[in-house]
Design a protein around this motif. Structure first.
Motif, PDB file in Angstrom:
ATOM      1  N   LEU A 166     -12.533  -4.649  -2.161  1.00 27.19           N
ATOM      2  CA  LEU A 166     -13.183  -3.366  -1.855  1.00 27.19           C
ATOM      3  C   LEU A 166     -12.309  -2.173  -2.227  1.00 27.19           C
ATOM      4  CD1 LEU A 166     -14.539  -4.349   1.669  1.00 27.19           C
ATOM      5  CD2 LEU A 166     -15.910  -4.001  -0.381  1.00 27.19           C
ATOM      6  N   ALA A 167     -11.019  -2.280  -1.929  1.00 22.26           N
ATOM      7  CA  ALA A 167     -10.124  -1.136  -2.121  1.00 22.26           C
ATOM      8  C   ALA A 167     -10.182  -0.634  -3.562  1.00 22.26           C
ATOM      9  CB  ALA A 167      -8.685  -1.542  -1.775  1.00 22.26           C
ATOM     10  N   ASP A 168     -10.278   0.682  -3.717  1.00 25.19           N
ATOM     11  CA  ASP A 168     -10.293   1.331  -5.034  1.00 25.19           C
ATOM     12  C   ASP A 168     -11.488   0.909  -5.884  1.00 25.19           C
ATOM     13  OD1 ASP A 168      -9.376   3.102  -6.910  1.00 25.19           O
ATOM     14  OD2 ASP A 168      -8.009   1.683  -7.855  1.00 25.19           O
ATOM     15  N   GLY A 169     -12.582   0.563  -5.240  1.00 24.60           N
ATOM     16  CA  GLY A 169     -13.805   0.263  -5.995  1.00 24.60           C
ATOM     17  C   GLY A 169     -14.164  -1.206  -5.957  1.00 24.60           C
ATOM     18  N   THR A 170     -15.445  -1.457  -5.708  1.00 19.23           N
ATOM     19  CA  THR A 170     -15.938  -2.839  -5.640  1.00 19.23           C
ATOM     20  C   THR A 170     -16.080  -3.424  -7.053  1.00 19.23           C
ATOM     21  OG1 THR A 170     -18.238  -2.137  -5.800  1.00 19.23           O
ATOM     22  CG2 THR A 170     -17.298  -2.262  -3.585  1.00 19.23           C
ATOM     23  N   GLY A 180      -9.640  -7.785   1.236  1.00 17.43           N
ATOM     24  CA  GLY A 180      -9.629  -6.307   1.241  1.00 17.43           C
ATOM     25  C   GLY A 180      -9.499  -5.723  -0.156  1.00 17.43           C
ATOM     26  N   TYR A 191       0.801  -1.231   0.000  1.00 13.44           N
ATOM     27  CA  TYR A 191       0.000   0.000   0.000  1.00 13.44           C
ATOM     28  C   TYR A 191       0.835   1.283   0.000  1.00 13.44           C
ATOM     29  CZ  TYR A 191      -4.316  -2.732   0.342  1.00 13.44           C
ATOM     30  OH  TYR A 191      -5.364  -3.600   0.077  1.00 13.44           O
ATOM     31  N   SER A 220     -11.783   5.087   5.990  1.00 13.58           N
ATOM     32  CA  SER A 220     -11.216   3.983   5.206  1.00 13.58           C
ATOM     33  C   SER A 220      -9.923   4.406   4.507  1.00 13.58           C
ATOM     34  CB  SER A 220     -12.241   3.481   4.179  1.00 13.58           C
ATOM     35  OG  SER A 220     -11.848   2.229   3.673  1.00 13.58           O
ATOM     36  N   LEU A 250     -19.497  -1.569 -13.765  1.00 13.05           N
ATOM     37  CA  LEU A 250     -20.234  -0.430 -14.345  1.00 13.05           C
ATOM     38  C   LEU A 250     -19.404   0.232 -15.442  1.00 13.05           C
ATOM     39  CD1 LEU A 250     -21.742   1.800 -11.489  1.00 13.05           C
ATOM     40  CD2 LEU A 250     -22.946   0.703 -13.361  1.00 13.05           C
ATOM     41  N   LEU A 258     -10.225   9.931   0.013  1.00 11.95           N
ATOM     42  CA  LEU A 258     -11.387  10.152  -0.852  1.00 11.95           C
ATOM     43  C   LEU A 258     -12.674   9.683  -0.151  1.00 11.95           C
ATOM     44  CD1 LEU A 258     -12.593  10.909  -3.631  1.00 11.95           C
ATOM     45  CD2 LEU A 258     -12.075   8.585  -4.389  1.00 11.95           C
ATOM     46  N   THR A 259     -12.676   8.432   0.284  1.00 14.54           N
ATOM     47  CA  THR A 259     -13.890   7.842   0.862  1.00 14.54           C
ATOM     48  C   THR A 259     -14.329   8.581   2.130  1.00 14.54           C
ATOM     49  OG1 THR A 259     -13.225   5.692   0.005  1.00 14.54           O
ATOM     50  CG2 THR A 259     -14.865   5.683   1.769  1.00 14.54           C
ATOM     51  N   GLY A 268     -18.804   6.235  -0.704  1.00  9.22           N
ATOM     52  CA  GLY A 268     -17.696   5.374  -1.127  1.00  9.22           C
ATOM     53  C   GLY A 268     -17.733   5.239  -2.633  1.00  9.22           C
ATOM     54  N   SER A 269     -18.646   4.391  -3.127  1.00  7.54           N
ATOM     55  CA  SER A 269     -18.756   4.199  -4.577  1.00  7.54           C
ATOM     56  C   SER A 269     -19.150   5.494  -5.289  1.00  7.54           C
ATOM     57  CB  SER A 269     -19.795   3.115  -4.887  1.00  7.54           C
ATOM     58  OG  SER A 269     -19.462   1.916  -4.224  1.00  7.54           O
ATOM     59  N   VAL A 304      -4.382   8.396   0.423  1.00  7.72           N
ATOM     60  CA  VAL A 304      -5.372   8.920  -0.510  1.00  7.72           C
ATOM     61  C   VAL A 304      -6.679   9.067   0.262  1.00  7.72           C
ATOM     62  CG1 VAL A 304      -6.669   8.487  -2.630  1.00  7.72           C
ATOM     63  CG2 VAL A 304      -4.253   7.830  -2.484  1.00  7.72           C
ATOM     64  N   MET A 320      -6.417   4.084   3.877  1.00  8.90           N
ATOM     65  CA  MET A 320      -5.308   3.158   4.100  1.00  8.90           C
ATOM     66  C   MET A 320      -4.053   3.960   4.422  1.00  8.90           C
ATOM     67  SD  MET A 320      -4.446   0.127   4.471  1.00  8.90           S
ATOM     68  CE  MET A 320      -5.427  -1.180   3.778  1.00  8.90           C
ATOM     69  N   ASN A 343     -18.794  -4.380  -8.447  1.00  2.51           N
ATOM     70  CA  ASN A 343     -19.927  -3.754  -9.144  1.00  2.51           C
ATOM     71  C   ASN A 343     -19.523  -2.448  -9.816  1.00  2.51           C
ATOM     72  OD1 ASN A 343     -21.638  -5.766  -8.418  1.00  2.51           O
ATOM     73  ND2 ASN A 343     -22.849  -4.576  -6.975  1.00  2.51           N
TER      74      ASN A 343
HETATM   75  C1  LIG Z   1      -8.469  -2.523   2.221  1.00  2.78           C
HETATM   76  C2  LIG Z   1      -9.128  -1.242   1.830  1.00  2.78           C
HETATM   77  C3  LIG Z   1      -8.361  -0.145   1.497  1.00  2.78           C
HETATM   78  C4  LIG Z   1      -8.976   1.060   1.163  1.00  2.78           C
HETATM   79  N1  LIG Z   1      -8.186   2.149   0.936  1.00  2.78           N
HETATM   80  C5  LIG Z   1      -8.763   3.357   0.732  1.00  2.78           C
HETATM   81  C6  LIG Z   1      -7.964   4.524   0.660  1.00  2.78           C
HETATM   82  O1  LIG Z   1      -6.741   4.476   0.816  1.00  2.78           O
HETATM   83  N2  LIG Z   1      -8.576   5.708   0.458  1.00  2.78           N
HETATM   84  C7  LIG Z   1      -9.936   5.821   0.303  1.00  2.78           C
HETATM   85  O2  LIG Z   1     -10.415   6.931   0.099  1.00  2.78           O
HETATM   86  N3  LIG Z   1     -10.729   4.713   0.389  1.00  2.78           N
HETATM   87  C8  LIG Z   1     -10.177   3.490   0.610  1.00  2.78           C
HETATM   88  N4  LIG Z   1     -10.957   2.364   0.752  1.00  2.78           N
HETATM   89  C9  LIG Z   1     -12.403   2.483   0.620  1.00  2.78           C
HETATM   90  C10 LIG Z   1     -12.923   1.909  -0.691  1.00  2.78           C
HETATM   91  O3  LIG Z   1     -12.525   2.718  -1.770  1.00  2.78           O
HETATM   92  C11 LIG Z   1     -14.449   1.792  -0.569  1.00  2.78           C
HETATM   93  O4  LIG Z   1     -14.705   0.793   0.388  1.00  2.78           O
HETATM   94  C12 LIG Z   1     -15.123   1.438  -1.891  1.00  2.78           C
HETATM   95  O5  LIG Z   1     -14.990   2.488  -2.804  1.00  2.78           O
HETATM   96  C13 LIG Z   1     -16.606   1.112  -1.690  1.00  2.78           C
HETATM   97  O6  LIG Z   1     -17.253   2.131  -0.991  1.00  2.78           O
HETATM   98  P1  LIG Z   1     -18.123   1.768   0.299  1.00  2.78           P
HETATM   99  O7  LIG Z   1     -17.314   0.826   1.132  1.00  2.78           O
HETATM  100  O8  LIG Z   1     -18.562   3.030   0.930  1.00  2.78           O
HETATM  101  O9  LIG Z   1     -19.354   0.957  -0.221  1.00  2.78           O
HETATM  102  P2  LIG Z   1     -20.721   1.551  -0.834  1.00  2.78           P
HETATM  103  O10 LIG Z   1     -20.432   2.548  -1.874  1.00  2.78           O
HETATM  104  O11 LIG Z   1     -21.599   1.949   0.283  1.00  2.78           O
HETATM  105  O12 LIG Z   1     -21.311   0.255  -1.515  1.00  2.78           O
HETATM  106  C14 LIG Z   1     -21.923  -0.799  -0.744  1.00  2.78           C
HETATM  107  C15 LIG Z   1     -22.305  -1.923  -1.700  1.00  2.78           C
HETATM  108  O13 LIG Z   1     -23.221  -1.432  -2.700  1.00  2.78           O
HETATM  109  C16 LIG Z   1     -22.692  -1.667  -3.988  1.00  2.78           C
HETATM  110  N5  LIG Z   1     -23.023  -0.542  -4.876  1.00  2.78           N
HETATM  111  C17 LIG Z   1     -22.879   0.786  -4.629  1.00  2.78           C
HETATM  112  N6  LIG Z   1     -23.259   1.513  -5.684  1.00  2.78           N
HETATM  113  C18 LIG Z   1     -23.621   0.625  -6.645  1.00  2.78           C
HETATM  114  C19 LIG Z   1     -24.127   0.743  -7.977  1.00  2.78           C
HETATM  115  N7  LIG Z   1     -24.277   1.933  -8.571  1.00  2.78           N
HETATM  116  N8  LIG Z   1     -24.404  -0.401  -8.672  1.00  2.78           N
HETATM  117  C20 LIG Z   1     -24.233  -1.600  -8.094  1.00  2.78           C
HETATM  118  N9  LIG Z   1     -23.773  -1.778  -6.833  1.00  2.78           N
HETATM  119  C21 LIG Z   1     -23.481  -0.674  -6.120  1.00  2.78           C
HETATM  120  C22 LIG Z   1     -21.199  -1.821  -3.827  1.00  2.78           C
HETATM  121  O14 LIG Z   1     -20.628  -2.614  -4.863  1.00  2.78           O
HETATM  122  C23 LIG Z   1     -21.093  -2.477  -2.459  1.00  2.78           C
HETATM  123  O15 LIG Z   1     -21.223  -3.874  -2.581  1.00  2.78           O
HETATM  124  C24 LIG Z   1     -10.383   1.159   1.106  1.00  2.78           C
HETATM  125  C25 LIG Z   1     -11.157   0.040   1.425  1.00  2.78           C
HETATM  126  C26 LIG Z   1     -10.543  -1.140   1.814  1.00  2.78           C
HETATM  127  C27 LIG Z   1     -11.393  -2.307   2.225  1.00  2.78           C
END
Ligand SMILES: Cc1cc2nc3c(=O)[nH]c(=O)nc-3n(C[C@H](O)[C@H](O)[C@H](O)COP(=O)(O)OP(=O)(O)OC[C@H]3O[C@@H](n4cnc5c(N)ncnc54)[C@H](O)[C@@H]3O)c2cc1C
Length: 381
Positions: A358-362, A355, A85, A155, A368, A124-125, A130-131, A122, A157, A364
């Protein structure tokens, strides 16, 4: 077509593999248990030139290619995924700063990154976003010639270790065009850090950062106000292929352990690898890992060649973490009760690769992006 690394890339892979095996793997379990990267680690990574990868030579960097950066992360992850990381963030943010900063900002920001003196988060979240990161709410309120930042990032890192953050804040209208990126020092009493307890990458120091009226100036803006999301974030376009290689590196190490075990562990009078029920699942996972790796390297190769690589990078990001989780799980089962033990790295690897889903976008969110490429925006979710 050419599916081989060249001599320089092979030498790089061998050097980092030896470093990861000698310096990272032996300390990984301890870091996980203590939930802390070991003291002196950042200096060691710096001595190996690993914070300098994407910094231009003129600023003390190595100007590594995207493929070269992928090789480094894949090999580091085989030793300890969590150590990737800080290297990943340095590479991505150095690239973003180089692409968007003024000469004066480059001279101020890039050399300390290359030397490993600036450890970067970074930011952002947020708790509510998040997404849908384009709707972030952390406020940048105009004050004098600059702004004051107030709100919460989560979140993050390396949030526990970072000296500097690339912080995305709302300076203007709702949506993507109202977001500005700032590169700022985090060693400020008005930035409060709260550590998060995680399932995996426990030493990564993921944290919530609360900004309480933190002053930032025009010199701290990356690019132009309002361009944080639409311009600066573009520099992250290949990060998803890099993260894919991180989880694949960890999964390769897990598979190596499972294959070695299948050769030597005997049951019913023969090595367990002779049972198709043991060896065929390993073959299937080896196939998925191999294919996902080719896809990730293709994305990076396209990036280096100046070709569009968004589809490949996003395909790699949904697939590789899933393939890595499945492979680590199967590797753990192959070792039977031994795989479940804390003294074996398999359970940690499985937790760490989850992890990356989830990191940098799920998955889904990355699908998209691909769906919009394949179907056209008007026909996609
Ligand atoms: C190990 C790790 C490291 C990370 N590092 C960083 C970091 O350094 N900096 C930072 O800013 N963030 C970081 N993150 C956060 C990560 O970017 C977010 O967890 C990720 O973007 C998802 O956002 P959320 O967890 O809020 O989920 P949400 O956005 O709340 O989503 C919840 C669920 O709904 C789904 N979903 C949401 N919108 C849609 C859609 N339009 N269509 C279909 N499905 C959807 C998602 O796929 C997910 O399954 C980290 C996370 C982890 C686990």
């Amino acid at each position: 077509m050419d599916f081989e690394f060249d001599a320089e890339q092979r030498a790089l892979a061998e050097r980092i593999r030896a470093f990861a095996a000698g310096r990272l793997a032996p300390a990984a379990a301890d870091g996980d248990r203590r939930e802390r990267l070991r003291p002196g680690l950042f200096a060691e990574l710096a001595a190996e030139g690993l914070f300098a990868l994407r910094v231009p030579v003129a600023y003390g960097g190595r100007a590594a290619s995207a493929v070269g950066t992928g090789i480094v992360l894949e090999e580091l992850a085989a030793g300890d995924l969590t150590v990737c990381y800080p290297v990943l963030n340095a590479a991505l943010v150095a690239g973003v700063l180089d692409a968007n900063a003024t000469d004066a900002q480059r001279a101020r920001w890039l050399p300390p990154i290359a030397r490993g003196e600036s450890i970067i988060a970074v930011c952002l979240t947020e708790p509510g976003h998040g997404s849908d990161a384009a709707n972030i709410e952390l406020r940048a309120v105009p004050a004098g010639d600059g702004w004051r930042l107030s709100g919460e990032k989560t979140s993050t890192m390396l949030g526990e270790y970072a000296t500097h953050g690339l912080v995305f804040a709302r300076t203007g209208q709702a949506g993507a065009h109202g977001v500005t990126a700032f590169f700022i020092a985090l060693d400020d009493s008005r930035v409060e850090r709260a550590r998060l307890r995680d399932l995996g990458s426990r030493a990564g120091g993921r944290a919530t950062l609360t900004f309480d009226d933190v002053p930032v100036g025009r010199d701290d803006v990356v690019g132009a106000p309002g361009c944080g999301f639409v311009e600066v974030m573009r520099g992250f376009d290949y990060s998803r292929a890099l993260i894919a290689l991180m989880c694949l590196g960890a999964a390769r190490a897990a598979m190596d352990e499972a294959l070695a075990h299948a050769r030597h562990r005997r049951a019913f009078g023969q090595p367990i690898g002779r049972f198709q029920g043991v060896s065929f699942p390993l073959v299937e996972h080896a196939t998925f890992l191999h294919a996902a790796r080719l896809l990730a390297y293709e994305a990076l190769w396209r990036k280096d060649a100046g070709l569009d690589h968004r589809t490949e990078a996003n395909m790699a990001k949904w697939w590789a973490p899933k393939a890595a989780v499945d492979a680590c799980h199967q590797a753990l089962l192959t070792l039977g009760q031994l795989g479940w033990g804390e003294d074996r790295p398999l359970a940690r690897r499985l937790r760490d690769v989850i992890g990356t889903e989830l990191a940098d976008g799920t998955a889904n969110v990355t699908k998209l992006v691909v769906a919009r490429q394949l179907l056209g925006r008007e026909n996609a979710p």
